[in-house]
Design an enzyme around this catalytic site. Structure first.
Site, PDB file in Angstrom:
ATOM      1  CG  ASN A   9      42.526  43.905  43.535  1.00 35.88           C
ATOM      2  OD1 ASN A   9      43.698  44.280  43.580  1.00 35.88           O
ATOM      3  ND2 ASN A   9      41.606  44.520  42.806  1.00 35.88           N
ATOM      4  CE  LYS A  11      39.923  47.188  44.952  1.00 35.27           C
ATOM      5  NZ  LYS A  11      38.706  47.838  44.547  1.00 35.27           N
ATOM      6  CG  HIS A  94      40.068  45.625  38.890  1.00 34.04           C
ATOM      7  ND1 HIS A  94      39.475  46.823  39.181  1.00 34.04           N
ATOM      8  CD2 HIS A  94      39.754  44.791  39.905  1.00 34.04           C
ATOM      9  CE1 HIS A  94      38.837  46.724  40.351  1.00 34.04           C
ATOM     10  NE2 HIS A  94      38.988  45.496  40.802  1.00 34.04           N
ATOM     11  CD  GLU A  96      39.445  49.647  41.518  1.00 36.44           C
ATOM     12  OE1 GLU A  96      40.612  49.284  41.735  1.00 36.44           O
ATOM     13  OE2 GLU A  96      38.511  49.422  42.305  1.00 36.44           O
ATOM     14  CD  GLU A 166      36.045  42.224  40.477  1.00 36.91           C
ATOM     15  OE1 GLU A 166      36.128  41.947  41.663  1.00 36.91           O
ATOM     16  OE2 GLU A 166      36.755  43.053  39.916  1.00 36.91           O
ATOM     17  N   GLY A 172      33.626  48.108  45.828  1.00 41.13           N
ATOM     18  CA  GLY A 172      33.993  49.143  46.806  1.00 41.13           C
ATOM     19  C   GLY A 172      32.835  49.998  47.267  1.00 41.13           C
ATOM     20  CB  SER A 212      30.716  44.895  48.336  1.00 43.58           C
ATOM     21  OG  SER A 212      31.047  46.191  47.876  1.00 43.58           O
TER      22      SER A 212
HETATM   23  C1  PEP Z   1      37.856  44.337  43.588  1.00 46.36           C
HETATM   24  O1  PEP Z   1      38.700  45.206  43.746  1.00 46.36           O
HETATM   25  O2  PEP Z   1      37.989  43.521  42.681  1.00 46.36           O
HETATM   26  C2  PEP Z   1      36.718  44.285  44.515  1.00 46.36           C
HETATM   27  C3  PEP Z   1      35.813  43.386  44.334  1.00 46.36           C
HETATM   28  O3  PEP Z   1      36.709  45.218  45.528  1.00 46.36           O
HETATM   29  P1  PEP Z   1      35.704  45.221  46.792  1.00 46.36           P
HETATM   30  O4  PEP Z   1      35.693  43.826  47.361  1.00 46.36           O
HETATM   31  O5  PEP Z   1      36.292  46.215  47.734  1.00 46.36           O
HETATM   32  O6  PEP Z   1      34.347  45.607  46.296  1.00 46.36           O
END
Ligand code: PEP
Length: 250
Positions: A9, A11, A94, A96, A166, A172, A212
């Site tokens: 992803n 973003k 997501h 976000e 998630e 992040g 992460s």
């Molecule tokens: C994500 O954006 O779905 C995500 C898991 O980000 P990160 O790996 O940076 O935590």
């Protein structure tokens, strides 16, 4: 057997030129991967990414889709538009988008239905915030989010959907759920799918972990029996790191 799926992803990172450069660097590094590899790029990158991906098994995805086929929805993109631009997958719901853009379980459901009807594979994101985990709501919440998101799909359609668990507190932040914590919650989601749609469906749906995930922790997470892949944010922006996650089995 479920084929693992590792999805990046990106973003809101990288324009069309940088996207092509990163893909050209990544292509040879992920050759021979056992997992399905997907890159969910910014919509403006789809065309250049599609060109750069020629000759590769890497699949292309988008990061959101609107639920109407066309019309007065300024700034939005339909499933048909994304398909035409080369996307086969799309991230929906997501955290976000839920946090900053008012996405709700109901709009997630509308987008999932539109994606499936338009021939896109949805990657449906669910997950709890830190205070929800601490209050003991995780299992109930992810069950609710998942079942609402898929309402209206047939069992055959549900089988093809990808769910990404998630935990919001892990996205992040550098914090990761432990391998067991991630597997336990993913098991809850799988059991909920089995209860609603039957074991055949529950056992077929691929459920990713996201939060992460990186070259250091991918192997342990992927060794868990219910974790079928990862949704990777930060680590998908560096070809070498993403390739290491893709090759978690080496
Ligand atoms: C994500 O954006 O779905 C995500 C898991 O980000 P990160 O790996 O940076 O935590």
């Amino acid at each position: 057997m479920r084929t693992p799926v590792i999805a990046g992803n990106w973003k809101m990172n990288k324009g069309p030129k940088e996207a092509a450069e990163l893909i050209l660097e990544l292509k040879p590094l992920v050759e021979g991967a056992k997992a399905t590899v997907v890159l969910c790029v910014p919509a403006v990158d789809l065309q250049s990414a599609r060109q750069a991906l020629r000759g590769s098994k890497i699949r292309l995805g988008a990061q959101n889709v609107h639920y109407m086929p066309s019309g007065a929805f300024t700034g939005e993109l339909s499933a048909a538009m994304l398909r035409e631009a080369g996307a086969e997958y799309v991230i929906i719901g997501h955290s976000e988008r839920r946090q900053y853009f008012g996405e709700t379980d109901e709009t997630v459901n509308l987008r999932v239905k539109a994606a499936v009807a338009g021939g896109l594979v949805p990657i449906v994101c669910v997950g709890e915030r830190k205070e929800q985990r601490e209050a003991g709501y995780t299992d109930a919440l992810v069950t609710y989010q998942t079942l609402i998101a898929l309402t209206g799909l047939t069992p055959e359609e549900v089988k093809k959907v990808i769910v990404a668990y998630e935990p919001v507190w892990a996205i992040g932040t550098g914090l990761t759920a432990t391998d067991e914590q991630a597997n336990q919650t993913i098991r809850v989601i799988r059991d909920a799918l089995s209860a609603r749609y039957g074991k055949r469906v529950g056992n077929a749906v691929r459920i990713q972990y996201g939060g992460s995930m990186n070259p250091k922790n991918a192997k342990g997470l992927m060794a868990q029996p219910d974790i079928d892949g990862g949704l990777i944010g930060g680590a998908s922006l560096k070809a070498a790191d993403f390739a290491q996650v893709v090759h978690f089995d080496r």
